[in-house]
Design a protein around this motif. Sequence first.
Motif, PDB file in Angstrom:
ATOM      1  N   ARG A  85       0.839  -1.198   0.000  1.00 52.12           N
ATOM      2  CA  ARG A  85       0.000   0.000   0.000  1.00 52.12           C
ATOM      3  C   ARG A  85       0.874   1.249   0.000  1.00 52.12           C
ATOM      4  N   GLU A  86       1.970   1.185   0.747  1.00 49.78           N
ATOM      5  CA  GLU A  86       2.825   2.373   0.877  1.00 49.78           C
ATOM      6  C   GLU A  86       3.712   2.580  -0.345  1.00 49.78           C
ATOM      7  N   HIS A  87       4.240   1.492  -0.867  1.00 49.24           N
ATOM      8  CA  HIS A  87       5.212   1.623  -1.954  1.00 49.24           C
ATOM      9  C   HIS A  87       4.655   1.218  -3.308  1.00 49.24           C
ATOM     10  N   GLY A  88       3.462   0.711  -3.350  1.00 46.54           N
ATOM     11  CA  GLY A  88       2.867   0.281  -4.596  1.00 46.54           C
ATOM     12  C   GLY A  88       3.167  -1.171  -4.926  1.00 46.54           C
ATOM     13  N   ARG A  89       4.332  -1.663  -4.472  1.00 46.56           N
ATOM     14  CA  ARG A  89       4.706  -3.059  -4.703  1.00 46.56           C
ATOM     15  C   ARG A  89       5.535  -3.556  -3.516  1.00 46.56           C
ATOM     16  N   HIS A  90       5.318  -4.852  -3.200  1.00 45.57           N
ATOM     17  CA  HIS A  90       6.113  -5.494  -2.132  1.00 45.57           C
ATOM     18  C   HIS A  90       6.527  -6.876  -2.623  1.00 45.57           C
ATOM     19  N   GLU A  91       7.823  -7.135  -2.548  1.00 47.38           N
ATOM     20  CA  GLU A  91       8.354  -8.436  -2.954  1.00 47.38           C
ATOM     21  C   GLU A  91       9.003  -9.098  -1.739  1.00 47.38           C
ATOM     22  N   ALA A  92       8.812 -10.418  -1.627  1.00 45.91           N
ATOM     23  CA  ALA A  92       9.366 -11.145  -0.474  1.00 45.91           C
ATOM     24  C   ALA A  92       9.474 -12.630  -0.803  1.00 45.91           C
ATOM     25  N   GLU A  93      10.247 -13.325   0.018  1.00 48.59           N
ATOM     26  CA  GLU A  93      10.337 -14.786  -0.062  1.00 48.59           C
ATOM     27  C   GLU A  93      10.105 -15.345   1.328  1.00 48.59           C
ATOM     28  N   GLY A  94       9.576 -16.547   1.387  1.00 56.03           N
ATOM     29  CA  GLY A  94       9.347 -17.159   2.687  1.00 56.03           C
ATOM     30  C   GLY A  94       8.578 -18.456   2.570  1.00 56.03           C
ATOM     31  N   TRP A  95       8.427 -19.104   3.709  1.00 53.19           N
ATOM     32  CA  TRP A  95       7.716 -20.377   3.730  1.00 53.19           C
ATOM     33  C   TRP A  95       6.209 -20.125   3.705  1.00 53.19           C
ATOM     34  N   ARG A  96       5.490 -20.898   2.835  1.00 51.50           N
ATOM     35  CA  ARG A  96       4.050 -20.848   2.769  1.00 51.50           C
ATOM     36  C   ARG A  96       3.510 -22.268   2.889  1.00 51.50           C
ATOM     37  N   LEU A  97       2.203 -22.360   3.223  1.00 53.27           N
ATOM     38  CA  LEU A  97       1.607 -23.667   3.486  1.00 53.27           C
ATOM     39  C   LEU A  97       0.602 -24.036   2.410  1.00 53.27           C
TER      40      LEU A  97
END
Length: 710
Positions: A85-97
């Motif tokens: 919301r603040e930057h228009g885009r957010h990229e990340a990596e992590g564990w998902r289920l």
Amino acid sequence: MAEPRAHSSAIRMGSDALYRQLVQKITDYAIYMLDPDGIVLSWNEGARAFKGYCAEEIVGQHFSRFYTSEARHSGLPMQGLAAAREHGRHEAEGWRLRKDGSAFWASVVIDAIVDQGELIGFAKITRDITEKRAHQQEILEARDAAEQQSRELSGLYAFLHTVMHNIPTRVMVEDETSGRLLLCNHDEQMPGIAGRTLLSQLPTDTLLQRIRSELPREHAGQSCEIKLKLETPEGTCRLKCRTLAILENGEATRQRLYLVDDITEEHTAQATIRHMAHHDALTNLPNRLLFGERTQALLAATDAGSPRVGMLLLDMDNFKNINDVLGHHVGDELLCQLAARLQKHLHHGETLARIGGDEFALLVPEAHSDIALSDLAYTLAASARAPFQLSEHRVQTGISLGGVRADQEIDSFEQLMRCADLALYESKRQGKGRYTTFRPELAQLARERLDLENDLRGALARNALFLLYQPIYDITGTQTTGFEALMRWRHPVRGIVSPLEFIPIAENSGIILEIGAWAITQACREASRWPAHQRISVNLSPAQFGRQALVEEVTHALETTGLAPSRLELEITESILLDASQRNVDILHQLKRLGVRIVLDDFGTGYSSLHYLRAFPFDRLKIDQSFIREMCDSREALAIVRAVTGMGRSLDMEVTAEGVERPEQMALLQQEGCSHLQGFLLGQPGRPTSIASAEDHQTVAASTTPRAAI
């Protein structure tokens, strides 16, 4: 104008449908829409494939369910939306289920969707990069391992470099084809251990040349070990060199490794250990082990026609007394001086050894005859009789010797030692300072002594032991003041055995403890029947002082017989005082407290009589009969008798002269002031039944049955 807008709107609607259909069919990515609060609005095939949910199961649910409980607890899902919301885009990596609970590593992109400046939702794209991440991790781990190995190798190289230039081992690598030296750790003088060894003083070229000359020809391609001895300006250097062929992948490289160690100290230490194992620490003479080895080697190398091997055993007379009185350091000095003195008379390859205590052995390679062996023994004995100057003490002693020559029956070290020992025993039995050559009958005598010992063990039970009593007179020679108990043995075959023969056997075997206790009780029992003014004297063996039971035995004898303690005299010799003296003096004080009287027998023959006269209050001194025998003919013997009687009067001690056999001896003793007399002139040992209770004790003594005295 309306038609174009309607047409444009239709085109846009068609494009949106096409776009949605295109997104819906994508299977490589999970693409779905979220409202501003994170509620799932759409779900494509990729999302279903990745996460296992169909659209009906997930649309309308919050997207945080795809996160782990730890991530939800930390607020990670909403943090991602806030960032988008603040930057228009957010990229990340992590564990998902996934729906089945399994986890995968996801690459996530969240784009904020804004219409006319207002946030209307989020587009979320998720990709499964578990395999990619694993591969990246492998690459990272491999890189880290390589960097770590590089650091370790660098450290190891530095360590090996330090070790190579500081260890005392000379390390060299040679190219065998060219003969060129590829490596040498001691080319330069490095600080540390290497600079302090004899090995470091040797030039590399000299050392390598010597090693090459010593290597066996067949060493090529093999490993071997050699030992070298080289001379350096600082002394002899002993080296151990190990050579190793250097291999690469199992193939020879034609390079050879040399490892050279300085073993000079090790060699010296081993030589010292060997010397210590084979030599006496005090005199540095060969010990029993080396003496035995040399004897066996000499016997094995002797031909039938060669002169016989001879052996002498010798020990010092009165050494124990000297050692105890003057101290062990003086005794040690005496042994060293004796060893040096004896060695001066050895010139034909003889081996002198100290085999224990004051006992020495001499190996004679060529004893041509018993007379030749005897001559050598008498030469050594004469040398030992000369006085020894030991610090501030001047000591005169001697040695007793026994000798034997090898023959067909006496052909081993053990047999030679046994026969020489029998001969030595005979010399000591006959008197000190003698030499005896072994003869077969000595072995027979030894067997007889053993038989006599076995018979003696049962003599007390068979009532074969009995006591005779020799009277002790006052100085007038007319009144007996008591009797001395003398032990005798009636052997069933040999008849009456002299105490000179069986008492030493009893002392050496320990039987004296039993018969000594019996003698005390028996003598007290007999004396209890005599007139109250007469005392009984009983001799104590040094062996009886070896145990505390002596005091209990005397106490028991007095209690069971009813004899007054003041009527019992216990006679001891100076050897008792010299053996563990303080302990024995303590036992004497305990006996004294019982009320018994203590007599010092054979006074004047020991080494410390005056010392013990001061240390212990004796009741009576007995002048040794050797002085009484010579006093009428020897000024020296008379002077000793006069000195003893004078000391007795000064110390308020009675003085008894034993061995009085002639009237002139008795007259002289009366003149010198001796208080008591004992000897054949006045009365011989007799049976208890011959001791009457009458007052005429001179008549009693005269009527006593003659017996042999000890």
